[in-house]
Each structure stands twice: as structure tokens, then as C-alpha cells.
Scaffold this active site. Structure first.
Site, short mmCIF file in Angstrom:
data_model
loop_
_atom_site.label_atom_id
_atom_site.label_comp_id
_atom_site.label_asym_id
_atom_site.label_seq_id
_atom_site.Cartn_x
_atom_site.Cartn_y
_atom_site.Cartn_z
N TYR A 1 8.25 1.92 -2.26
CA TYR A 1 9.44 1.89 -1.42
C TYR A 1 10.72 1.79 -2.25
O TYR A 1 11.75 2.35 -1.86
CB TYR A 1 9.35 0.77 -0.39
CG TYR A 1 8.33 1.08 0.68
CD1 TYR A 1 8.53 2.12 1.58
CD2 TYR A 1 7.15 0.37 0.78
CE1 TYR A 1 7.59 2.43 2.55
CE2 TYR A 1 6.20 0.67 1.76
CZ TYR A 1 6.43 1.71 2.63
OH TYR A 1 5.51 2.02 3.58
N LEU B 8 2.92 13.10 -0.16
CA LEU B 8 3.01 13.11 1.30
C LEU B 8 3.64 11.84 1.86
O LEU B 8 4.39 11.89 2.84
CB LEU B 8 1.64 13.35 1.91
CG LEU B 8 1.03 14.72 1.66
CD1 LEU B 8 -0.37 14.82 2.25
CD2 LEU B 8 1.92 15.82 2.20
N GLY B 9 3.35 10.70 1.26
CA GLY B 9 3.96 9.45 1.71
C GLY B 9 5.47 9.50 1.52
O GLY B 9 6.24 9.10 2.41
N LYS B 10 5.89 10.01 0.39
CA LYS B 10 7.32 10.15 0.10
C LYS B 10 7.97 11.10 1.10
O LYS B 10 9.03 10.81 1.66
CB LYS B 10 7.50 10.67 -1.32
CG LYS B 10 8.92 10.84 -1.75
CD LYS B 10 9.00 11.32 -3.19
CE LYS B 10 10.42 11.52 -3.63
NZ LYS B 10 10.50 12.02 -5.02
N ASP C 297 3.65 -4.82 1.85
CA ASP C 297 2.76 -5.63 1.05
C ASP C 297 3.15 -5.48 -0.42
O ASP C 297 3.71 -4.44 -0.81
CB ASP C 297 1.30 -5.19 1.24
CG ASP C 297 0.78 -5.54 2.62
OD1 ASP C 297 1.18 -6.60 3.15
OD2 ASP C 297 -0.01 -4.76 3.19
#
Length: 175
Positions: free
Chosen positions: A155, A123-125, A148
Site C-alpha cells: 500500500y 493486478l492488485g496494483k 495487515d
């Protein structure tokens, strides 16, 4: 924090289906998460429940921010994207990102968060792909973010690189 720049290739295809609600798009159908099936929706509306957003940010251990300031930040953002599912006809916020921009050349991504119960599902991707896709529609080619150390690898897999020109971000904080 590390300063990142992205020069993005916008030739990738994405899978989106329109929902009957014009502000919500079915992003992922039948996501299996811990033996439960979810339809994950994407919304670009800035009308976000601040308490739900605070609860989401709290779930990943972020420092609490004054809701009045969060509201102002959202109102002044170029783009906001939220991920959610419905449970008994109520939206359950599980992902969020926002972007500031000069509306022409540059944009900076802020506040990327996925609820811990939904991490590791892609989901983040997908959230980041959608952010980049929407920015490329506006022909914005320089996209930056602050990361961070523990999320640098995430990323990098999305195409972000440490600023190739060696420009270092500078910060000013009140004492």
C-alpha cells in the site's frame, strides 16, 4: 491493523477499453500468467456470485463469513470492483475490492483480494488504481483502509501513508 489515509493525485492516465458488455471493461489484454494468456476484465456491478467470492477469499486464507452478511455488505457498499477472465464463456473471479463511503468526503476500502495464482502480476496494483480513480471521480479525497502488517509495503508503494495527523482508529467489538 494499521489505519491509513490517502491524499491522492488524480492526474494519472489509465488504459481502459470498453467491451461489448457495458458492465465489463477490458482492463488488461493478453496477460501472460504461467504460460497461459488471459484477457482480464473489470466490473463494477454489485451482482457478484457470493460462492465465487467466498472461494476467492478462501484461496488467500481469509476467515469464512456468513454469506447473508456478505450479501448485505455488498448491497450497502458505495463501490465494488471485481477482476475476472472468461473460461469457456464463464466468468472466473480473480480479484475483488469494495468501498464504503459517506458519498462526499470519505471512503474506506475493504476486502482487497487477488487470487494467489494471479498475484505478482500487477493486478492488485491495477485494482487499487481503479478503485482510487473511481472515488476521485466522485471528488472523494480522504480514502482510508485497514492493512495487515504483511501488506503495508504494497500500500505504501501506491501512495498510502500512515495517518499524518496521528489520529488513531478505534474499534469496538462485542465481548
Amino acid at each position: 491493523m494499521i489505519f491509513w489515509k490517502l491524499f491522492f493525485n488524480s492526474n494519472k492516465k489509465t488504459r481502459l477499453e470498453k467491451n461489448t458488455d457495458s458492465q465489463n471493461i477490458l482492463l488488461i489484454r493478453n496477460l501472460n500468467n504461467k504460460n497461459k494468456i488471459y484477457n482480464i476484465y473489470l466490473s463494477t456491478t454489485k451482482n457478484i456470485n457470493l460462492y465465487e467470492l467466498e472461494k476467492l477469499c478462501d484461496s488467500v486464507g481469509w476467515v469464512k463469513r456468513p454469506l447473508k452478511k456478505v450479501k448485505i455488505a455488498l448491497e450497502n457498499s458505495f463501490l465494488t470492483i471485481s477482476l475476472f477472465y472468461y473460461n469457456e464463456n464463464k466468468k472466473k473471479l480473480i480479484g475483488f475490492a469494495r468501498v464504503t463511503s459517506d458519498n462526499s468526503f470519505n471512503a474506506t476500502i475493504w476486502d482487497v483480494v487477488i487470487h494467489p495464482d494471479f498475484q505478482g502480476q500487477g493486478l492488485g496494483k491495477e485494482l487499487m488504481k481503479q478503485v482510487i480513480k473511481k472515488l476521485r471521480i466522485y471528488d472523494i479525497s480522504t480514502i482510508t483502509l485497514f492493512a495487515d502488517p504483511q501488506v503495508i509495503k504494497f500500500y505504501r508503494h501506491l501512495g498510502f501513508i500512515i495517518d499524518p495527523d496521528g489520529v488513531k482508529g478505534m474499534f469496538w467489538y462485542p465481548l
